[in-house]
Design an enzyme around this catalytic site. Structure first.
Site, short mmCIF file in Angstrom:
data_model
loop_
_atom_site.label_atom_id
_atom_site.label_comp_id
_atom_site.label_asym_id
_atom_site.label_seq_id
_atom_site.Cartn_x
_atom_site.Cartn_y
_atom_site.Cartn_z
N THR A 232 -8.31 23.77 22.64
CA THR A 232 -7.97 23.58 21.23
C THR A 232 -7.82 22.10 20.90
OG1 THR A 232 -6.86 25.72 21.11
CG2 THR A 232 -6.24 24.08 19.45
N THR B 17 1.19 3.51 2.34
CA THR B 17 1.84 3.80 3.62
C THR B 17 2.63 2.62 4.13
OG1 THR B 17 0.07 5.36 4.20
CG2 THR B 17 1.45 4.55 5.99
N ASN B 18 2.06 1.42 4.08
CA ASN B 18 2.71 0.22 4.59
C ASN B 18 2.62 -0.92 3.58
OD1 ASN B 18 3.43 1.02 7.38
ND2 ASN B 18 1.22 1.21 7.63
N GLY C 66 0.81 -1.21 0.00
CA GLY C 66 0.00 0.00 0.00
C GLY C 66 0.85 1.25 0.00
N ASP D 165 -5.93 -3.11 -4.43
CA ASP D 165 -6.50 -3.36 -3.11
C ASP D 165 -8.02 -3.34 -3.15
OD1 ASP D 165 -6.41 -0.63 -3.72
OD2 ASP D 165 -5.98 -0.01 -1.66
N ARG D 166 -8.58 -2.46 -3.98
CA ARG D 166 -10.04 -2.35 -4.05
C ARG D 166 -10.65 -3.57 -4.73
NH1 ARG D 166 -11.18 3.84 -5.75
NH2 ARG D 166 -13.15 3.43 -4.67
#
Length: 263
Positions: A189, A10-11, A8, A111-112
């Site tokens: 905040t 990110t990983n 992916g 992936d989808r």
């Protein structure tokens, strides 16, 4: 055993999958297209040893990737260290085997498509599959298993990163559910950011799923996957099922279909 690799943005997830498709072990490493096959091999060899295994347990490798630059080194890894040519999901001899009923089928992420394959095998009828990754994707599969389209939204981490980077005085906060005692009117905040990021994201998920269901017009099962799915599980009733390893299961299913057809 099958080594399934889900690369992916990110990983990259590496999983050892038994013949019955149960997952023996899984590991993840940050995606870096510059990482060499040798670097992957050293890392994997150490993790295999921690499981009491060695490289010889891997008899086949299958890869699904949305990062084309990472593919070559993963293929070299399979050939050099596991002695096998990796099967690539959606390529060559490993076609999807499902209809991609959209205007640009070649642009559908691996992936989808894999999520649709796995979800359709596990759940009957029309489906909405939500994958919480770098992006949050909403995918629709009909009762026959055809991919019908979906939605791409910024992932919750991307949303937070964009907010913090664009506003100099806002602190970086952890992605987590606000405390139960906290309402939706924050008094600090940090509380206001937690509320906006978390409950705003829940509202987006629920709102988009409601609109998708109305457009589909038939009963729909909503399946969630991805590392952050469990973050929202207790705070919305929109999910019918949580399947953390859906993409890996899709790789195993796709490879097995190909393997059987070759036998």
């Amino acid at each position: 055993m099958l080594l399934a690799i889900d690369a992916g943005n990110t990983n990259i997830v590496f999983a050892l999958v038994e013949e019955d498709r149960s997952i023996r072990a899984r590991w993840r490493i940050a995606t870096d297209p510059r990482r060499t096959a040798d670097e992957y091999a050293v890392w994997l060899n150490q993790l295999l040893q921690l499981e009491g295994l060695d490289r010889s347990v891997v008899s086949a490798v299958v890869i699904g990737t949305v990062v084309p630059r990472a593919l070559h080194n993963l293929q070299v890894l399979a050939k050099k260290y596991f002695g096998t040519d990796a099967a690539i999901a959606g390529k060559g001899g490993l076609p999807w085997g499902i209809a991609l009923d959209v205007d640009e089928p070649d642009s559908v992420g691996a992936d989808r498509a894999l999520n649709v394959i796995a979800a359709h095998e596990r759940h009957a009828g029309d489906l909405i599959i939500i994958d919480f990754g770098t992006a949050t994707t909403f995918d629709v599969a009909d009762y026959a298993g055809a991919y019908k389209g979906g939605i791409i939204a910024p992932g919750i981490n991307l949303s937070l990163d964009a907010l913090v980077s664009a506003a100099a005085k806002l602190p970086r906060i952890a992605i987590e559910a606000p405390e139960q005692t906290l309402g939706v009117i924050g008094r600090t905040t940090a509380d206001q950011m937690h509320i906006g990021i978390f409950w705003g994201y829940v509202a987006m998920i629920e709102g988009l799923v409601a609109r998708m269901k109305a457009e589909i017009g038939r009963p729909v099962t909503v399946v969630a996957t991805g590392g952050l799915a469990i973050l929202f599980e207790r705070h919305t009733d929109i999910f019918d099922a949580i399947e953390p390893d859906l993409t890996i299961q899709g790789l195993a299913i796709l490879w097995r279909r190909h393997h059987i057809s070759d036998d």
